[in-house]
Scaffold this motif. Structure first.
Motif, mmCIF file in Angstrom:
data_model
loop_
_atom_site.group_PDB
_atom_site.id
_atom_site.type_symbol
_atom_site.label_atom_id
_atom_site.label_comp_id
_atom_site.label_asym_id
_atom_site.label_seq_id
_atom_site.Cartn_x
_atom_site.Cartn_y
_atom_site.Cartn_z
ATOM 1 N N LYS A 32 72.566 43.373 -72.822
ATOM 2 C CA LYS A 32 71.315 43.358 -73.565
ATOM 3 C C LYS A 32 70.114 43.152 -72.645
ATOM 4 C CE LYS A 32 73.461 41.607 -77.819
ATOM 5 N NZ LYS A 32 73.458 40.527 -78.839
ATOM 6 N N GLU A 75 66.474 44.872 -78.840
ATOM 7 C CA GLU A 75 66.731 43.431 -78.859
ATOM 8 C C GLU A 75 65.433 42.625 -78.889
ATOM 9 O OE1 GLU A 75 69.643 42.147 -79.220
ATOM 10 O OE2 GLU A 75 70.824 43.976 -78.948
ATOM 11 N N LEU A 113 69.848 36.124 -76.603
ATOM 12 C CA LEU A 113 70.502 37.431 -76.502
ATOM 13 C C LEU A 113 72.025 37.335 -76.484
ATOM 14 C CD1 LEU A 113 68.114 39.058 -73.872
ATOM 15 C CD2 LEU A 113 68.218 39.555 -76.319
#
Length: 236
Positions: A131, A179, A200
């Motif tokens: 991510k 994200e 995350l």
């Protein structure tokens, strides 16, 4: 009239919170625009001047005249979380980011190297399990002629590396754009990069790039360096 979000294709959006960075901000933005971005030609940069009391805004106004896709916003309440949230708000309102786009959080005092942004975003694009990817943070040696300053600097860097504290706090992190949507930093957060890593999903989803790095401001002597490192380790 409200402007419509800008359509993006493999964009990199660089977000820079800056508080009283007049001596360094112009050179560090030049380094961003000089980056090797062969796979990502569409680069957008937004700088948030956070409660600045020096000439940071004046410097940014001068830099903006010669730069494409450079936006400057202001946040008058001091605090890095406030600046980061203002930058995310601006990004969500002005860009229609796609899944393969990257949002790079970059500290104003950190200088990216020519390959930093391209290496971070390439790794993020190729490894779908990630991510975010962060750069290594390197400290410049003291700008001093003193042999003692440089000896103490070298010994302290070796010691910090040995106890795994050298790169604990990053100055540059590329995050997958989807994200970032809805991300907001708590106003009382101290270690913003650690908080983001946990947000995350922890270290399984956030990695340090093996070769990409940023160079931080060179201290004038070892005492200055030690003060920088102490603030760094305290998350300030």
């Amino acid at each position: 009239m409200n402007s419509q979000p800008v359509s993006s294709k493999s964009d990199i959006v660089v977000l820079v919170p800056a508080r009283n960075e007049a001596p360094r901000i112009a050179g560090n933005l030049e380094a961003v625009y000089a980056s090797q971005l062969a796979a990502h030609q569409d680069l957008h940069v937004t700088v948030c001047a956070n409660a600045c009391t020096d000439k940071t805004l004046e410097v940014l106004d001068r830099v903006k005249r010669g730069k494409k896709n450079l936006a400057i916003i202001a946040e008058y309440v001091p605090g890095k979380p406030r600046a980061l949230n203002a930058l995310i708000d601006h990004t969500e309102k002005n860009y229609r980011l796609e899944k393969n786009d990257a949002v790079v959080f970059l500290d104003a005092h950190a200088e990216v190297q020519p390959n930093t942004l391209s290496e971070l975003t390439t790794m993020l694009r190729h490894d779908k399990s990630l991510k975010a990817v962060s750069a290594n943070r390197l400290s410049a040696a003291p700008a001093s002629d003193s042999v003692l300053d440089h000896f103490l600097f070298g010994m302290s860097e070796l010691s910090l590396s040995a106890i795994a504290l050298q790169d604990r706090k990053t100055s540059c992190m590329a995050v997958r754009a989807d994200e970032v949507k809805g991300m907001r930093f708590p106003e009382d957060v101290i270690l913003d990069d650690y908080w983001m890593t946990m947000y995350l999903g922890g270290e399984d989803h956030v990695e340090m790039h093996p070769t990409a790095f940023t160079l931080n401001e060179a201290p004038t002597n070892f005492v200055h360096f030690a003060g920088q490192r102490l603030r760094h380790l305290m998350g300030l």
